[in-house]
Write a protein that holds these residues in place. Structure first.
Motif, PDB file in Angstrom:
ATOM      1  N   VAL A  24      40.163  38.716  48.432  1.00 14.89           N
ATOM      2  CA  VAL A  24      40.325  39.194  47.070  1.00 14.89           C
ATOM      3  C   VAL A  24      39.167  38.686  46.248  1.00 14.89           C
ATOM      4  O   VAL A  24      38.540  37.689  46.590  1.00 14.89           O
ATOM      5  N   PRO A  25      38.809  39.373  45.165  1.00 15.38           N
ATOM      6  CA  PRO A  25      37.682  38.919  44.344  1.00 15.38           C
ATOM      7  C   PRO A  25      37.899  37.512  43.818  1.00 15.38           C
ATOM      8  O   PRO A  25      39.019  37.106  43.546  1.00 15.38           O
ATOM      9  N   ALA A  26      36.813  36.781  43.650  1.00 16.14           N
ATOM     10  CA  ALA A  26      36.903  35.431  43.124  1.00 16.14           C
ATOM     11  C   ALA A  26      37.568  35.460  41.763  1.00 16.14           C
ATOM     12  O   ALA A  26      37.282  36.300  40.925  1.00 16.14           O
ATOM     13  N   ARG A  77      28.139  36.001  46.286  1.00 15.26           N
ATOM     14  CA  ARG A  77      27.515  36.642  45.140  1.00 15.26           C
ATOM     15  C   ARG A  77      28.291  37.905  44.804  1.00 15.26           C
ATOM     16  O   ARG A  77      28.815  38.562  45.703  1.00 15.26           O
ATOM     17  N   GLY A  78      28.318  38.271  43.543  1.00 16.46           N
ATOM     18  CA  GLY A  78      28.975  39.509  43.150  1.00 16.46           C
ATOM     19  C   GLY A  78      30.480  39.379  43.217  1.00 16.46           C
ATOM     20  O   GLY A  78      31.134  39.058  42.235  1.00 16.46           O
ATOM     21  N   ASN A  79      31.056  39.617  44.381  1.00 16.43           N
ATOM     22  CA  ASN A  79      32.482  39.375  44.578  1.00 16.43           C
ATOM     23  C   ASN A  79      32.667  38.634  45.889  1.00 16.43           C
ATOM     24  O   ASN A  79      31.707  38.397  46.619  1.00 16.43           O
ATOM     25  N   ALA A  80      33.886  38.243  46.181  1.00 15.85           N
ATOM     26  CA  ALA A  80      34.129  37.337  47.302  1.00 15.85           C
ATOM     27  C   ALA A  80      33.820  37.945  48.659  1.00 15.85           C
ATOM     28  O   ALA A  80      33.787  37.233  49.664  1.00 15.85           O
ATOM     29  N   ASP A  81      33.611  39.269  48.717  1.00 14.36           N
ATOM     30  CA  ASP A  81      33.224  39.882  49.993  1.00 14.36           C
ATOM     31  C   ASP A  81      31.741  39.686  50.299  1.00 14.36           C
ATOM     32  O   ASP A  81      31.321  39.819  51.448  1.00 14.36           O
TER      33      ASP A  81
END
Length: 253
Positions: A24-26, A77-81
């Motif tokens: 899931v996104p940070a 970076r950006g999102n957790a993926d």
């Protein structure tokens, strides 16, 4: 950047698990877990060359009443993926109190095994995550920044050796840095590098600052006054680690 392949060696020395993580996104989480005391490399930059594996220490505290597996901190970076590819080894739970554990972790970065891109140098965010027994998990942004840098190198040569007092000494060298994509060290043009001198029995002091040319080469002249050792020092930047050349001793007669 896409999903990254990573390895987590689970508590108790169990076999390594390889998985493509779709976290899931940070900052967004299913809840039930808090992470505190998160540290990565003691706050120092992570400097990586072209061939040697770099082991980076990390630690964190996790509090939860849920049944969990594979807790870890990671860089994104950006999102957790969008994660930086690396291997993770996490310790067993060091129990602090009921439902509270301290963990130590080692992140392994190996440019000789994994394809690293030069664009990956620079600032990364730090997050912590855990998976729950039976499914689901929690991923939280920890509000920390970790810098991942390309290693740099310096060479030096001071001549003539020996030299007559009052004569001119020419000090040359070259500054290079790791190219993760070619796995070689390449010229680092235009860098400002510091020339230092240490008299016999003394300590290093700065003499002047010199810019490398378009091929990363360094060249300057100084007056010979006393016997001692010359070296170059590069202090690095947000994408490149610092380096210091070996010393070159010149006897002044």
């Amino acid at each position: 950047m896409g999903k990254k392949l990573w390895r987590a060696v689970v508590a108790g020395g169990a076999a390594a698990v390889f998985t493509g993580v779709a976290a899931v996104p940070a900052g967004a989480a299913e809840g039930g877990v808090s992470f505190t005391r998160v540290q990565v490399n003691g706050g120092k930059p992570i400097v990586i060359g072209v061939s040697k594996e770099v082991a980076v220490p990390a630690s964190f505290r996790m509090a939860t009443t849920r049944q969990w597996k594979w807790p870890a901190v990671f860089l994104y970076r950006g999102n957790a993926d969008e994660r930086l590819w690396h291997a993770i080894e996490t310790s067993d739970c060091d129990k602090v109190s009921s439902g509270v554990c301290d963990f130590t972790e080692t992140m392994f970065f190996d440019p000789s095994e994994w394809d690293m891109r030069n664009s990956e140098a620079g600032a990364w965010k730090v997050a912590a995550e855990v998976y729950f027994q039976g499914g689901g998990g929690d991923t939280d942004d920890e509000g920390l920044t970790a810098y991942v840098k390309r290693n740099s190198r310096l060479t030096v040569n001071a001549s003539p050796e020996p030299v007559t007092k009052g004569s001119t000494i020419t000090v040359t060298g070259k500054v290079t840095r790791a190219n993760w994509e070619t796995r070689k060290y390449v010229s680092y043009a235009g860098r400002q590098v510091t020339l230092q001198f240490k008299p016999t029995g003394g300590t290093y002091t700065t003499v002047k600052k010199v810019y490398a040319n378009g091929s990363g080469n360094l060249r300057t002249t100084v007056k010979a006054s006393k016997t001692g050792t010359w070296r170059w020092v590069y202090y690095g930047n947000t994408t490149t680690g610092p380096s210091t050349s070996a010393g070159d001793n010149v006897v002044v007669k």
